[in-house]
Design an enzyme around this catalytic site. Structure first.
Site, PDB file in Angstrom:
ATOM      1  N   SER A 142       0.844  -1.198   0.000  1.00 32.72           N
ATOM      2  CA  SER A 142       0.000   0.000   0.000  1.00 32.72           C
ATOM      3  C   SER A 142       0.874   1.240   0.000  1.00 32.72           C
ATOM      4  O   SER A 142       2.001   1.228   0.493  1.00 32.72           O
ATOM      5  CB  SER A 142      -0.887   0.004   1.252  1.00 32.72           C
ATOM      6  OG  SER A 142      -1.536   1.252   1.417  1.00 32.72           O
ATOM      7  N   TYR A 155      -0.658  -0.376  10.005  1.00 29.90           N
ATOM      8  CA  TYR A 155      -0.921  -0.784   8.629  1.00 29.90           C
ATOM      9  C   TYR A 155       0.280  -0.470   7.729  1.00 29.90           C
ATOM     10  O   TYR A 155       0.701  -1.288   6.907  1.00 29.90           O
ATOM     11  CB  TYR A 155      -2.167  -0.059   8.141  1.00 29.90           C
ATOM     12  CG  TYR A 155      -2.654  -0.431   6.768  1.00 29.90           C
ATOM     13  CD1 TYR A 155      -3.302  -1.640   6.541  1.00 29.90           C
ATOM     14  CD2 TYR A 155      -2.498   0.445   5.699  1.00 29.90           C
ATOM     15  CE1 TYR A 155      -3.777  -1.975   5.277  1.00 29.90           C
ATOM     16  CE2 TYR A 155      -2.963   0.128   4.439  1.00 29.90           C
ATOM     17  CZ  TYR A 155      -3.604  -1.077   4.232  1.00 29.90           C
ATOM     18  OH  TYR A 155      -4.062  -1.408   2.976  1.00 29.90           O
ATOM     19  N   LYS A 159       2.543  -3.134   5.653  1.00 31.83           N
ATOM     20  CA  LYS A 159       2.604  -3.087   4.199  1.00 31.83           C
ATOM     21  C   LYS A 159       4.032  -2.911   3.693  1.00 31.83           C
ATOM     22  O   LYS A 159       4.380  -3.422   2.623  1.00 31.83           O
ATOM     23  CB  LYS A 159       1.696  -1.978   3.674  1.00 31.83           C
ATOM     24  CG  LYS A 159       0.212  -2.286   3.822  1.00 31.83           C
ATOM     25  CD  LYS A 159      -0.148  -3.648   3.235  1.00 31.83           C
ATOM     26  CE  LYS A 159      -1.631  -3.885   3.133  1.00 31.83           C
ATOM     27  NZ  LYS A 159      -1.947  -5.238   2.607  1.00 31.83           N
TER      28      LYS A 159
END
Length: 292
Positions: A142, A155, A159
């Protein structure tokens, strides 16, 4: 339309909805036989959708954080279809908060699903791909990991970890014709609801990301690529190394470095290292080339 993936067998994790669902449908449209994985019964609905459209698919309700369940999923794929050619590590969750307010259990949970979930599924498929001298693996990264996003430290860390995993596995898989890539999608899904303006819904659809996946899993797929995809647009991200400077054994190396940080950051003549060893090799070459 030619079946680019005819007779290939693909596993897609987290495929009960959102991007995973459109990935599974697009793989099937191109001729792949698909194992649709999700925790919920929605995996069966997606498998049924593929079969009703004339494709082949089975559902497997398994937890990516449990290696034994990923091993069982791989075994089921082999039992049903005889091989595993493609693995799409798509399963993921969000637990967004600023780092100061984030409980550590939420940080661990996101890493467990994204990172260890991808590790578990890949480990289950890896030796099977080695034995057949063919494999195509996609990690879902991401822009939050590549560039950072406020409130997404867990997150983003997960990622970016997947990029490091991809970089190494692409090197280790090369001799067995296993290509490993990353896909960084921009799409409106249940996981991103409330994070993007509503106007993006008509443009950033999951269906406009999945063609990028197909480009990463065919026989002619690249390896070690970070493909960005959203709204029908596609870009490539790179981890680069600048030319940098050499301060050596000057009277105060730290002071010399602080004064020349702009030169360290200068992007002219930057390179994309072929492996982590290129950093010490690059630095040694600069040190040895410096007049004494």
């Amino acid at each position: 339309m030619p079946k680019r993936l005819k007779d290939r067998v693909a596993i897609v994790t987290g495929a009960g909805g959102g991007l995973g669902r459109t990935h599974a449908l697009e793989l099937a449209r191109h001729g792949a036989r698909v194992v649709v994985n999700d925790l919920s019964g929605s995996a069966q609905a997606v498998a049924d959708e593929i079969c009703e459209a004339g494709g082949e698919a089975i559902a497997y309700a398994g937890d990516v954080t449990r290696y034994d369940e990923m091993e069982a999923m791989a075994a089921q794929a082999i039992s049903k279809f005889g091989r595993i050619d493609i693995l799409v590590n798509n399963a993921g969750i969000l637990r967004d908060r600023t780092f100061a307010k984030m409980p550590l259990d939420e940080f661990r949970l996101v890493l467990d699903v994204h990172v260890m979930g991808s590790v578990n599924a890949t480990k289950a498929a890896w030796t099977r791909m080695q034995s057949q001298n063919y494999g195509r693996i996609v990690m879902t990264t991401s822009s939050s990991g590549l560039y950072g996003n406020f409130g997404q430290s867990n997150y983003g860390a997960a990622k970016m970890a997947l990029v490091g995993l991809m970089q190494t596995l692409s090197l280790e898989g090369a001799r067995h014709n296993i290509h490993v890539n990353c896909l960084a999608p921009s799409a409106m899904t249940a996981m991103t609801e409330g994070l993007l303006p509503q106007a993006a819904a008509a443009v950033l659809t999951p269906e406009r990301v999945s063609p990028g996946l197909i480009a990463l899993v065919g026989e002619d797929a690249p390896t070690r690529m970070i493909l960005l995809a959203g709204g029908g647009s596609f870009e490539c991200a790179h981890i680069t190394m600048t030319r940098g400077i050499h301060v050596g054994d000057s009277d105060d190396p730290a002071e010399a470095l602080c004064k020349r940080m702009a030169q360290v950051q200068a992007q002219a003549d930057q390179v994309i290292p072929a492996s982590g060893w290129e950093q010490p090799e690059h630095e040694l070459a600069k040190a040895l080339a410096r007049p004494r």
